[in-house]
Design a protein around this motif. Structure first.
Motif, mmCIF file in Angstrom:
data_model
loop_
_atom_site.group_PDB
_atom_site.id
_atom_site.type_symbol
_atom_site.label_atom_id
_atom_site.label_comp_id
_atom_site.label_asym_id
_atom_site.label_seq_id
_atom_site.Cartn_x
_atom_site.Cartn_y
_atom_site.Cartn_z
ATOM 1 N N TRP A 2 -1.658 -24.013 -6.051
ATOM 2 C CA TRP A 2 -1.485 -24.678 -4.111
ATOM 3 C C TRP A 2 -2.587 -24.628 -3.442
ATOM 4 O O TRP A 2 -3.133 -25.819 -3.088
ATOM 5 C CB TRP A 2 -0.080 -24.321 -3.888
ATOM 6 C CG TRP A 2 0.084 -24.829 -3.546
ATOM 7 C CD1 TRP A 2 1.220 -25.862 -2.944
ATOM 8 C CD2 TRP A 2 -0.337 -24.792 -1.094
ATOM 9 N NE1 TRP A 2 1.438 -26.234 -1.781
ATOM 10 C CE2 TRP A 2 0.759 -25.986 -0.615
ATOM 11 C CE3 TRP A 2 -1.095 -24.086 -0.828
ATOM 12 C CZ2 TRP A 2 1.268 -25.746 0.797
ATOM 13 C CZ3 TRP A 2 -1.034 -23.985 0.523
ATOM 14 C CH2 TRP A 2 -0.011 -25.220 0.973
ATOM 15 N N LEU A 3 -3.185 -23.626 -3.302
ATOM 16 C CA LEU A 3 -4.441 -23.722 -2.458
ATOM 17 C C LEU A 3 -5.478 -24.628 -2.855
ATOM 18 O O LEU A 3 -5.857 -25.648 -1.640
ATOM 19 C CB LEU A 3 -4.547 -22.260 -2.543
ATOM 20 C CG LEU A 3 -3.857 -21.420 -1.187
ATOM 21 C CD1 LEU A 3 -5.334 -19.869 -1.683
ATOM 22 C CD2 LEU A 3 -4.251 -21.516 0.125
ATOM 23 N N SER A 4 -6.236 -24.836 -4.004
ATOM 24 C CA SER A 4 -6.883 -25.805 -4.196
ATOM 25 C C SER A 4 -6.227 -27.278 -4.037
ATOM 26 O O SER A 4 -7.047 -27.815 -3.806
ATOM 27 C CB SER A 4 -7.443 -25.208 -5.552
ATOM 28 O OG SER A 4 -8.198 -24.223 -5.766
ATOM 29 N N PHE A 39 -3.651 -28.006 -0.952
ATOM 30 C CA PHE A 39 -4.441 -27.449 0.935
ATOM 31 C C PHE A 39 -5.900 -27.996 0.468
ATOM 32 O O PHE A 39 -6.578 -28.978 1.837
ATOM 33 C CB PHE A 39 -4.660 -25.994 0.815
ATOM 34 C CG PHE A 39 -4.072 -25.482 1.952
ATOM 35 C CD1 PHE A 39 -3.936 -25.863 3.228
ATOM 36 C CD2 PHE A 39 -5.797 -25.342 2.504
ATOM 37 C CE1 PHE A 39 -3.726 -26.016 4.600
ATOM 38 C CE2 PHE A 39 -5.562 -24.684 3.906
ATOM 39 C CZ PHE A 39 -4.785 -25.054 4.974
ATOM 40 N N ARG A 40 -6.769 -27.411 -0.115
ATOM 41 C CA ARG A 40 -8.017 -27.536 0.531
ATOM 42 C C ARG A 40 -8.549 -29.206 -0.064
ATOM 43 O O ARG A 40 -8.969 -29.676 0.885
ATOM 44 C CB ARG A 40 -8.464 -26.924 -0.927
ATOM 45 C CG ARG A 40 -10.230 -26.715 -1.241
ATOM 46 C CD ARG A 40 -10.881 -25.882 -0.011
ATOM 47 N NE ARG A 40 -11.886 -26.075 0.961
ATOM 48 C CZ ARG A 40 -12.104 -25.458 2.518
ATOM 49 N NH1 ARG A 40 -10.834 -24.840 2.690
ATOM 50 N NH2 ARG A 40 -13.015 -25.978 3.093
ATOM 51 N N TYR A 99 -4.572 -30.735 6.131
ATOM 52 C CA TYR A 99 -4.494 -31.888 4.455
ATOM 53 C C TYR A 99 -3.325 -32.334 5.321
ATOM 54 O O TYR A 99 -2.580 -33.382 4.198
ATOM 55 C CB TYR A 99 -3.583 -30.561 3.745
ATOM 56 C CG TYR A 99 -2.496 -29.428 3.856
ATOM 57 C CD1 TYR A 99 -2.851 -28.734 5.144
ATOM 58 C CD2 TYR A 99 -1.417 -29.504 3.078
ATOM 59 C CE1 TYR A 99 -0.958 -28.129 5.538
ATOM 60 C CE2 TYR A 99 0.080 -29.103 3.752
ATOM 61 C CZ TYR A 99 0.196 -28.283 4.182
ATOM 62 O OH TYR A 99 1.136 -28.001 4.812
#
Lengths: 526, 315
Positions: A417-419, A422-423, A449
């Motif tokens: 999820w973070l990569s 979000f990123r 984001y």
């Protein structure tokens, strides 16, 4: 024939036995302790309790997630902050249980009229757990590493401190902090776990052997299992601390958490995360279930970026009209407060904007038509692996389905999820609780984001940050909340409730969570 | 024998190399950046790049692969990126939970499942057989985590005989540690006992139909000797095969059971490391588990030869 009758009888008796244990009323007289250490055989009836029993001075605290290291300058995990903040480390200021800024290692401070100079008077007689004395040079060291420029500064929260220009030691008891520009939140940010004051000597090993000035010192850790703190004999006011031993126990599975509480292995789960299981605990009169506030604005994060249907204001307004917060909160078993913008209802500057776009499907469909999406569109809803996201995700699929937005759920792990979301901003919608305090600033950022860009918002934001006067700043904060609510940047759903479960005799736990912390300085057994 | 062994050993080695490539490759394509997990939502691009460099993630793939293999060959497991501690130390502590749990569960399965299977075959078509079959149906159908929850409900929350979870540590309190593992061992072992009883029953039934059993009975061999010396010995091959498989199953089962009983074992370590994207730990643990399973397979092969000398040498 007779044999099968006998077997049937045995089966019925076994079933009844199981039923007896399952349905046994939990508020019946306490069961014998199921604690391995104290009860090798079924405990005999307790003898009359001795009259002057010393008060219990240890507590076992349950946590869902385990901190990887014990130094918040190395890792962003909230569990690090929950365990270490106020217990092991202290900061210059301190955020109290209601989110108010009170003295920490600084006993007082003055602010220059232009908001650019802060002078902190430090407490005297403060010592680290290893006996080293605390003074102004430690403050300089600790804050210097937060504001060091360039990639060598790998502190996760360094972004919070970019408005600080420099730190000077005036004398061993006085520190002066000069700002590049006034920052309304600097006193708050200097009071959270990320701004912990540490000793240059012990700081390199704080990840595995934390040394601070707080009331508890690190004793031992069993990775994957537990972590033990004991009262620090170096603490400046030992009489104020009632607990001698604090054990943090890591139990991830919600039903195992319930078992640990019921068996008496754990005295409290300050952040219980399975609202659907809370009723089971409420029935047991040994426990108090306390619902408090968090900083967790839970939103349907929306990709406002070019080329997406959601880049159109009408589509976002339609979504806002189609969201039924009552249903969403019911799915959280009622443990949440509706929000209409990205701001905590617990803050004095909060205004209720939930009626900006009231639930109205006809209006929503009209807006979809006006935007050219009469037949709706397909989109993905990429969810992080948390309970609230799963529950709200399913509700939203049905709610937005009614105006033609066909969401398909994609379940992700946190790292993914973070990569991905979000990123790389490779998503349409996601659901996440933004748990940082005063995080409305994210709407003024480039490349965040949501892909939201609004000059009016940024102008008001710059003015707000530079405003020292509290009344005026609150007005500007209200304007900011209104702008993003009207722009319907994201689907503003609800403020997560903090479900605290603890033994009824345990006093002094934080009901709310203004910043990640399980502050034990005021906790004792009745 | 020697040739047979060396051939097996070579095959195992080949599997290990293949497994190391697969593990490494999967982690390569697995989405999720360890540096981003460590720095969280406030991560700045320059910091991310610097941290990736610190973690050695900026090096070319093949350099990282051979560095890892080289470290493994010299028994250097490296340091956990998230925990900042030695993987070997972490693993050693976790194995103190998982090894007794695995051996305990398999032992429990053998002690319960094997006699039941023999009993069922001996009492074929009678009440005892039906009872065992009922047990094995239920045991196979019910998942182990649910058995675990039920055991906790009855024996720890209800009767207070065992702890609901947790593990005090062998050196701290041996007795309590033993008791802490009792329910997890039963929860993990019960479904395996059910499977084993079924396998043992059918294997025994097959051999009990053989001519030499009739001959043995006809010449008056005691029923006990018929069962154990003649029938069981010849039914051992499928039984040993399934017991060997159980050891491999323990790895997956341990993740679930350790979570139900909040035990700090290897299963939980793997689970947590995947969530932390602690690449060093995942790689090391997975390849060590592969190694361990290969070792068990090799041991099973050897036992086959010892138990039944017929199929060996010529493959």
């Amino acid at each position: 024939m007779r044999r099968s009758l006998v077997m049937l009888l045995v089966a019925v008796v076994a079933a009844l036995g199981i039923y007896y244990f399952v349905s046994r009323p939990k508020d019946a007289p306490p069961q014998p302790p199921a604690n391995a250490q104290t009860a090798p055989t079924p405990a005999p009836a307790p003898a009359a309790t001795p009259p002057a029993k010393p008060a219990k001075d240890s507590v076992v605290i349950g946590m869902s997630l385990e901190p990887p290291v014990l130094d918040s300058s190395l890792n962003a995990a909230a569990a690090i902050r929950e365990i270490t903040y106020q217990n092991i480390y202290e900061s210059l200021t301190r955020v109290d249980r209601n989110g108010k800024i009170v003295p920490g290692l600084a006993e007082s401070w003055t602010v220059s009229p232009d908001g650019k100079e802060y002078v902190f008077k430090l407490r005297s007689g403060v010592k680290y757990h290893d006996g080293e004395a605390f003074d102004a040079s430690d403050v300089k060291f600790s804050i210097d590493r937060l504001i060091a420029p360039g990639p060598d500064n790998k502190i996760p929260a360094k972004n919070l401190y970019v408005s600080i220009e420099k730190v000077e030691v005036v004398d061993p008891q006085t520190v002066k902090i000069t700002m590049k520009n006034p920052d309304a939140f600097v006193l708050f940010n200097l009071g959270v776990a990320d701004a912990a004051i540490v000793d240059p000597k012990s700081s390199p090993t704080n990840g595995t052997n934390p040394v601070g000035t707080g009331p508890f010192k690190f004793k031992e850790r069993k990775e994957g299992d537990s972590l033990v703190l004991v009262k620090a004999d170096t603490y400046r006011n030992p009489a104020a601390i009632k607990l001698n031993t604090v054990t943090f126990k890591f139990v991830k599975d919600p039903s195992a958490q319930i078992n640990a509480l019921l068996a008496g292995d754990v005295d409290t789960f300050p952040g219980f995360q399975a609202p659907e299981l809370v009723d089971q605990l409420k029935k047991d009169n040994r426990f108090a279930v306390v619902i408090g506030s968090t900083q967790g604005e839970t939103i349907l994060s929306t990709n406002n970026g070019e080329g997406k249907p959601m880049a159109k204001l009408e589509v976002r307004q339609a979504i806002a009209h189609a969201i039924n917060r009552e249903e969403l909160i019911a799915a959280e078993s009622g443990f949440a407060i509706p929000i209409g913008s990205h701001y905590s209802p617990a803050d004095p500057a909060y205004i209720d904007l939930t009626k900006t776009y009231p639930f109205d499907l006809a209006k929503a469909k009209e807006l979809m038509k006006a935007a050219g999406y009469e037949n709706g569109f397909e989109a993905t809803l990429k969810l992080p692996p948390v309970g609230y996201a799963k529950r709200s995700g399913e509700v939203l699929v049905s709610q937005l389905g009614k105006i033609g937005i066909k969401l398909s759920i994609v379940q992700l792990e946190w790292p993914q999820w973070l990569s991905e979301v979000f990123r790389e901003r490779n998503y349409d919608f996601t659901i996440v609780a933004h748990t940082e305090a005063y995080d409305i600033d994210r709407y003024a950022r480039d490349g965040y984001y949501w892909n939201y860009k609004s000059e009016p918002f940024r102008a008001v934001y710059r003015e707000m940050v530079a405003t020292v006067d509290e009344g005026k700043r609150a007005d500007l904060l209200k304007q900011l909340q209104t702008i993003i609510a009207k722009d319907a940047v994201n689907g503003f759903l609800y403020q997560l409730g903090k479900i605290g479960v603890w033994n009824k005799n345990l006093v002094g736990m934080w009901e709310n969570s203004p910043t990640p912390s399980i502050d034990l300085t005021e906790v004792y057994w009745k | 024998m020697l040739e047979f062994l060396s051939r097996r050993l070579f095959a195992a080695l080949f599997t290990l190399v293949a497994a190391s490539l697969v593990v490494f490759g999967v982690l390569e394509v697995l989405p999720g950046d360890p540096a981003l997990v460590m720095l969280g939502m406030e991560a700045q691009p320059d910091t991310l790049a610097a941290l990736r460099k610190d973690l050695g993630l900026d090096r070319p793939v093949w350099v990282r692969y051979f560095a890892w293999v080289g470290d493994m060959l010299t028994f250097d497991l490296g340091r956990s990126q998230a925990y900042k501690t030695d993987v070997a130390t972490m693993l050693l502590v976790r194995l103190q939970v998982t090894v007794p749990l695995a051996i305990g569960a398999v032992t429990f399965a053998i002690l319960l499942g094997l006699p039941l299977g023999i009993l069922a075959a001996w009492r074929h078509g009678k009440a005892g057989d039906y009872g065992v079959m009922m047990f094995s149906q239920a045991g196979i159908a019910v998942p182990n985590f649910w058995i675990g929850l039920l055991l906790v409900l009855v024996f720890s929350l209800g009767l207070g005989l065992f702890p609901a979870g947790g593990f005090p540590g062998w050196e701290k309190d041996f007795g309590a540690s033993l008791r802490a593992l009792a329910l997890p061992i039963i929860a993990l072992g019960l479904p395996e006992a059910a499977i084993l009883s079924r396998i043992a029953r059918s294997a025994m039934l097959d051999t009990l139909r053989e001519d030499y059993i009739r001959t043995a009975r006809a010449k008056g061999v005691a029923e006990r000797d018929v069962l154990f010396r003649h029938a069981l010995r010849n039914a051992l091959i499928p039984i040993i095969t399934i017991i060997g498989l159980f050891f491999a199953f323990q790895v997956g089962g341990a993740i679930i059971i350790e979570s139900v009983f909040y035990l700090p074992g290897v299963g939980q370590l793997v689970y947590q490391s995947i969530n932390n994207r602690d690449l060093v730990v995942i790689k090391d643990v997975v390849i060590l588990l592969t190694f361990f399973v290969l070792l068990i397979n090799l041991a099973i092969d050897v036992i086959y030869v010892l138990v039944d000398p017929r199929p060996k040498i010529k493959a």
